[in-house]
Design an enzyme around this catalytic site. Structure first.
Site, mmCIF file in Angstrom:
data_model
loop_
_atom_site.group_PDB
_atom_site.id
_atom_site.type_symbol
_atom_site.label_atom_id
_atom_site.label_comp_id
_atom_site.label_asym_id
_atom_site.label_seq_id
_atom_site.Cartn_x
_atom_site.Cartn_y
_atom_site.Cartn_z
ATOM 1 N N SER A 92 9.155 12.846 -2.726
ATOM 2 C CA SER A 92 8.541 11.512 -2.727
ATOM 3 C C SER A 92 9.481 10.464 -2.130
ATOM 4 O O SER A 92 9.024 9.410 -1.698
ATOM 5 C CB SER A 92 8.105 11.105 -4.138
ATOM 6 O OG SER A 92 9.209 11.115 -5.010
ATOM 7 N N GLN B 66 17.139 16.261 -4.208
ATOM 8 C CA GLN B 66 16.254 15.110 -4.059
ATOM 9 C C GLN B 66 14.787 15.488 -3.848
ATOM 10 O O GLN B 66 14.460 16.408 -3.099
ATOM 11 C CB GLN B 66 16.773 14.215 -2.926
ATOM 12 C CG GLN B 66 18.136 13.610 -3.256
ATOM 13 C CD GLN B 66 18.654 12.608 -2.229
ATOM 14 O OE1 GLN B 66 19.772 12.736 -1.772
ATOM 15 N NE2 GLN B 66 17.849 11.614 -1.878
ATOM 16 N N HIS C 181 15.227 12.375 -8.523
ATOM 17 C CA HIS C 181 16.386 12.980 -7.887
ATOM 18 C C HIS C 181 17.333 13.461 -8.986
ATOM 19 O O HIS C 181 17.505 12.773 -9.999
ATOM 20 C CB HIS C 181 17.143 11.958 -7.034
ATOM 21 C CG HIS C 181 16.370 11.473 -5.842
ATOM 22 N ND1 HIS C 181 15.299 12.146 -5.297
ATOM 23 C CD2 HIS C 181 16.543 10.357 -5.071
ATOM 24 C CE1 HIS C 181 14.846 11.475 -4.243
ATOM 25 N NE2 HIS C 181 15.571 10.389 -4.091
ATOM 26 N N THR D 50 0.808 -1.220 0.000
ATOM 27 C CA THR D 50 0.000 0.000 0.000
ATOM 28 C C THR D 50 0.842 1.271 0.000
ATOM 29 O O THR D 50 0.299 2.371 -0.069
ATOM 30 C CB THR D 50 -0.945 0.015 1.226
ATOM 31 O OG1 THR D 50 -0.137 -0.076 2.405
ATOM 32 C CG2 THR D 50 -1.903 -1.159 1.189
ATOM 33 N N CYS E 31 17.925 4.967 -3.490
ATOM 34 C CA CYS E 31 17.571 5.588 -4.773
ATOM 35 C C CYS E 31 18.674 6.483 -5.333
ATOM 36 O O CYS E 31 19.010 6.400 -6.520
ATOM 37 C CB CYS E 31 16.292 6.404 -4.613
ATOM 38 S SG CYS E 31 16.232 7.394 -3.099
#
Lengths: 347, 347
Positions: free
Chosen positions: B162, B159, B252, B15, B132
């Site tokens: 999110s 960055q 990013h 989720t 990331c």
């Protein structure tokens, strides 16, 4: 200031974003003004501007506007400076130029008073105010260089839209609102008004500030590289720069990596920064204290934080440098130069 | 994929923001799924999620949830991975973990398939997906290292919010609207939810991502430093990092300065980048073409532009690297690892 004499001051570009900040700075510093003349392009002439308790009508800038002027602050673009600065000097004014027109001219001192105030003495009528992103960086690098030496600089900037003028500020607001409304985002100005392509700055990052040069760098990057060497009088200093425009309104931030000559501790660097003129050390990570653009906006100091050593290189140091690009980056530094001219009798 | 077998797949953290992107990626890649089990915390259990034409009810993740599972994708936070990854492995699953829990564990391969796919072979049940900001950087550095060597890296990041989760996205939207309305901006989440101080991210920049370590670096910075060395199998590589959170939603960007071993031309670097897997060279400054976060959002490649040489150091190269932090930075890379496991019979 040590004397009580007053001066005839002209401000060219009085209606622009930096011009407004120069007026505020002259007022805040209670600059010793006998008469203040506000000048602009023909388009803005006639505008009425309040200074202290006086309403001044902006006049069109012409060569003869500078008759009787002691100090002329220029902030109306490079081409205007090229045309009118020699006219002002011919009429006896000292020009403090906030454009890039004369910065790399060998005859023209390029000055951040905390770094190279003495260079002002050699002026031949024109003194150049450096680029905003350069000023805040050299203000922090100079005290470090004096104590520990300096071999190289690698800087990546995080620059506010107000550096591109009042229209860019409006463009960011307009685009951000459109985006939040779920509407199409229209780009008309950034990264560079005169270039063919415009990209959204709201909720984005643009790795272009000013036009590209033949060597692959933007003009903004070349300003940082060349001006840093000139102000610090260090042609041998290695300077590498990447300049990026970001969606905030005021203050430039800089991630600056340097190599010093001596193996120092973080505390030694912090001590030097905390006691240098024009600098504020804001570096207390235990309490999450570090400079941000929002914090620095409206302040005249250069803020430094995130001081730490490279984990792989004992001579490598990281700094995070933030300052209001319209104040220390432009208006405040220009007026500091004017004060120094007066204080030292270098008119 | 070379075979036609299908697999029982579990997704833990179904989720969350990355979980959603993993589902989209599994669907986009037509991953060979026999049965898909969606797992979450007790709080989110019961949520119904559509996958292809099926509605799947999310179940609470327990040790026995992994009975019969071949591949388990974990994206529910480090503490959940610490607790449940060994349980999944015990039951015969290969875990691909998208948290920081096991990344620096010597027993666990840390993999960007374009860089070190072969490391997967040595897994003992858990394979870690890197941070990331690390993934996109090493994807660009590897082909350069192979051809020209690599001595050091100095990176400053830009960055997206999110990376701090869906709540941070909402916080940026809420703050930006309040600012544009002239209302007070309330900060509740960033830079780090669990820390005492929260600062506005809208129209600002925060030089803190994740918590501070005793050495003065943030955990995000340490991830970039340590993970880069591990993925590239280069303990000797000098890596210096500064990580900054900025007010955009997705992707990013990174200003990366490197030193290579051989004196190469910009064109040679560009050629290598243009022909490397997973990379797109977007570097045509004459036409103002360079990557931006808005451009890269929703795309699975790593985009590189602004390639240029240090003017003072013939071995210094600048790169501007941009990628969608939720896709190649997380979901896409995780599913690539799963595909490699299957393709190479490394289950």
């Amino acid at each position: 200031m040590s004397n009580t004499e007053k001066y005839n001051v002209a401000l060219l570009g009085a209606t622009g974003a930096v011009g407004q900040k120069i007026l505020e700075t002259l007022e805040a510093k209670n600059f010793p003004i006998k008469q203040l003349k506000l000048l602009s392009s023909p388009r803005s002439a006639g505008t009425k501007i309040k200074f202290k308790d006086e309403i001044i009508v902006v006049e069109e800038a012409k060569p003869e506007s500078f008759e009787g002027i002691d100090i002329a602050l220029f902030s109306a673009g490079g081409s205007v400076s090229k045309r009118l600065a020699p006219e002002a000097v011919k009429r006896g004014a000292v020009v403090i130029d906030n454009t890039s027109a004369y910065r790399m001219d060998e005859q023209v001192p390029l000055v951040v008073p905390e770094v190279n105030e003495g260079d002002i003495k050699n002026h031949k009528g024109i003194i150049a105010n450096p680029n905003c992103s350069t000023i805040q960086m050299v203000a922090a690098l100079k005290p470090i260089e004096e104590k520990f030496g300096l071999k190289r600089v690698v800087v990546s900037t995080y620059q506010a839209v107000s550096g591109a003028g009042a229209q860019a500020v409006e463009e960011l607001k307009r685009q951000a609102q459109a985006f939040l409304n779920g509407e199409a985002v229209d780009a008309q100005l950034l990264p560079v008004k005169s270039e063919p392509n415009h990209y959204p700055i709201a909720f984005n990052a643009l790795p272009q500030i000013d036009v590209f040069q033949d060597n692959g760098y933007t003009f903004e990057e070349m300003k940082m590289i060349n001006e840093t060497k000139k102000i610090m009088n260090r042609e041998d200093l290695h300077v590498a720069a990447t300049c990026v425009r970001l969606p905030f309104f005021t203050s430039h931030a800089e991630s600056v990596y340097i190599e010093v000559e001596k193996d120092v501790t973080v505390e030694e660097i912090q001590h030097v920064l905390a006691h240098a003129p024009g600098l504020v050390l804001k570096d207390d990570i235990k309490n999450q204290q570090y400079p941000t653009p929002l914090d620095a906006a409206g302040k005249t100091d250069v803020f430094v934080g995130r001081v730490r050593k490279d984990l792989d290189n004992p001579l490598g140091i990281h700094l995070w440098i933030v300052s209001d690009n319209l104040l220390k980056g432009a208006a405040w530094n220009s007026v500091q130069i004017a004060e120094s001219v007066i204080k030292n009798n270098w008119l």
